[in-house]
Scaffold this active site. Structure first.
Site, PDB file in Angstrom:
ATOM      1  N   ASN A 216      44.941  86.648 -20.839  1.00  0.00           N
ATOM      2  CA  ASN A 216      45.508  86.354 -19.518  1.00  0.00           C
ATOM      3  C   ASN A 216      45.684  84.852 -19.349  1.00  0.00           C
ATOM      4  O   ASN A 216      45.356  84.077 -20.233  1.00  0.00           O
ATOM      5  CB  ASN A 216      44.629  86.948 -18.411  1.00  0.00           C
ATOM      6  CG  ASN A 216      43.224  86.374 -18.454  1.00  0.00           C
ATOM      7  OD1 ASN A 216      43.016  85.187 -18.242  1.00  0.00           O
ATOM      8  ND2 ASN A 216      42.244  87.229 -18.769  1.00  0.00           N
ATOM      9  N   PRO A 313      32.390  95.961 -20.709  1.00  0.00           N
ATOM     10  CA  PRO A 313      31.258  95.906 -19.775  1.00  0.00           C
ATOM     11  C   PRO A 313      31.495  94.834 -18.717  1.00  0.00           C
ATOM     12  O   PRO A 313      32.167  93.836 -18.992  1.00  0.00           O
ATOM     13  CB  PRO A 313      30.077  95.522 -20.678  1.00  0.00           C
ATOM     14  CG  PRO A 313      30.676  94.887 -21.876  1.00  0.00           C
ATOM     15  CD  PRO A 313      32.046  95.471 -22.047  1.00  0.00           C
ATOM     16  N   ILE A 315      30.159  91.874 -17.083  1.00  0.00           N
ATOM     17  CA  ILE A 315      29.089  90.919 -17.412  1.00  0.00           C
ATOM     18  C   ILE A 315      28.316  90.527 -16.156  1.00  0.00           C
ATOM     19  O   ILE A 315      27.082  90.524 -16.133  1.00  0.00           O
ATOM     20  CB  ILE A 315      29.691  89.671 -18.097  1.00  0.00           C
ATOM     21  CG1 ILE A 315      30.443  90.098 -19.372  1.00  0.00           C
ATOM     22  CG2 ILE A 315      28.611  88.651 -18.428  1.00  0.00           C
ATOM     23  CD1 ILE A 315      31.330  89.028 -19.969  1.00  0.00           C
TER      24      ILE A 315
END
Ligand code: CTP
Length: 410
Positions: A216, A313, A315
């Protein structure tokens, strides 16, 4: 990028002693004045063998002083007058001989006399050693450096690398830009002294095959600015950075990662050892479920390939669950209804504080406008909501963070 004036209103006495690094002091004068400081140069006789006062007068806009018998001073007390006006005395370069003189409290020429006569409680002394590696590592110099620290001086560097004599090792004067950063940091309030901060920054890159991936536009600038501001505020900072090409702020420990999983693996073991965790990274929410070992070729394919994605996940949410874990600060980049989304995220992730900003307009920019949101309150930073450079915002956030940490301290 607008020029920073972090030293606006500061008056620096810059002392040059004998060493080849004197040529770098000319650039240092330029940087200090560009940063808003006024600079009074004082030179020893040995320094004048390396660079002329003419150069330094031209750059500082003030006549250089080099003798305690300078009749231009109406009261003939240059050592008193100069040190009473100064916000700091910086000795750059500081030769081995000059460090020894400082330690002994000798005062047989203007610069050492001035250092001895300075009002210690309001005129700090910063010393940037510059010498051959054997001179620096000699027990005498090491003893002197320790003694200077004990006497309340600050020792900047030295750096390491190629030396003018052809040898390689410790003893180089820090580069002018590094000295500038040290000085700017020196004047910042130490609101986070002794705190340990863990910060994530930048994008992640989730590989599809050996040459392609999903990423991104996050530039990492906000996270890097926060790391710098935290270090300036006296904190011990670890920065876990995704793939960005930003220089590591001075004194910050950096861990480079690529993927969200790597970021997770770098952050989680460090979480419990830190007092604060700030998650500015734009972590990819998903990654390709499988990684192609070889480049996916277009040749011979009639239909475009499709990719299955799997969730990464979270974080921040994971760190928020760590027992006796750090105080967690999240970032929320939203495109609308900032307060509503930021507060929902705060609750979803189980964290006490979240900083909202309207993206993607802020990605890659040097300025930003933030919304500081906790469970009950919110306020704009800066208060008038106008875009402000990220380092200024980061420093304001550190002041705010320090207050919040005090409020929750046991
Ligand atoms: N974050 C994280 N790990 C992730 C995703 C996000 O640590 N896997 C952190 C970011 O660093 C940021 C905060 O969580 O501090 C908000 O991230 P964001 O992606 O905006 O939130 P999401 O929960 O993914 O919500 P959405 O994408 O729906 O806006």
């Amino acid at each position: 990028m607008p020029e920073r004036t972090d030293l606006q209103g500061r008056h620096i006495v810059l002392g040059l002693t004998g060493g080849i690094a004197c040529y770098k002091s000319a650039e240092l004068v330029r940087l200090l004045t560009k940063a808003g400081a006024t600079v009074q140069v004082v030179m020893t006789e040995a320094a004048e063998a390396f660079i002329t006062p003419v150069t330094l007068q031209a750059l500082s806009g003030r006549p250089v002083v080099s003798s305690q018998w300078d009749a231009r001073e109406p009261n003939n007390m240059a050592h008193i007058n100069l040190s009473r006006e100064a916000d700091a005395i910086v000795i750059a370069p500081a030769s081995a001989d000059f460090m020894a003189k400082l330690v002994q409290g000798r005062a047989d020429e203007l610069l050492s006399l001035m250092c001895l006569a300075r009002p210690r409680e309001r005129c700090p002394l910063l010393v940037a050693p510059a010498m051959n590696r054997e001179m620096w590592s000699h027990p005498a110099t090491q003893r002197n450096a320790q003694a200077l620290l004990q006497d309340g001086a600050h020792v900047l560097g030295p750096g390491s690398g190629d030396q003018a004599c052809g040898e390689v090792g410790d003893g180089r004067m820090l580069e002018p830009a590094e000295l500038l950063d040290e000085l700017i940091a020196f004047f910042q309030p130490k609101v986070l002294q002794g705190q340990r901060l863990l910060i994530t920054a930048g994008p992640t890159f989730e590989p599809i095959d050996p040459v392609r991936g999903i990423t991104n536009h996050s530039s990492g600038k906000m996270g890097f600015a926060l790391a710098r501001a935290a270090q300036e505020a006296g904190a011990q900072v670890t920065l876990v950075a995704g793939p960005v090409h930003l220089p590591t702020p001075r004194g910050v420990a950096r861990i480079n990662v690529m993927t969200a999983l790597q970021m997770f693996d770098a952050v989680l073991p460090l979480a419990a050892q830190n007092d604060v965790f700030i998650a500015t990274a734009a972590v990819a929410d998903w990654r390709p479920a499988s990684l192609s070992e070889h480049k996916i070729k277009k040749e011979g394919k009639k239909v475009a390939p499709t990719f299955e994605l799997t969730e990464n996940p979270d974080i921040l949410a994971a760190v928020a669950q760590v027992p006796q874990g750090p105080y967690c600060v999240g970032f929320a980049a939203e495109s609308e209804r900032l307060l509503e989304h930021a507060r929902a995220k705060l609750q979803r992730k189980g964290i006490p504080l979240i900083i909202g900003n309207l993206g993607p307009a802020t990605f890659g920019r040097d300025d930003n406008a933030l919304l500081v949101v906790d469970a009950q309150t919110h306020h704009a930073l800066p208060a008038d909501g106008s875009p402000t450079d990220k380092l200024t915002l980061a420093r304001a956030l550190m002041a705010e963070l320090a207050q919040r940490l005090q409020a929750v301290a046991p």
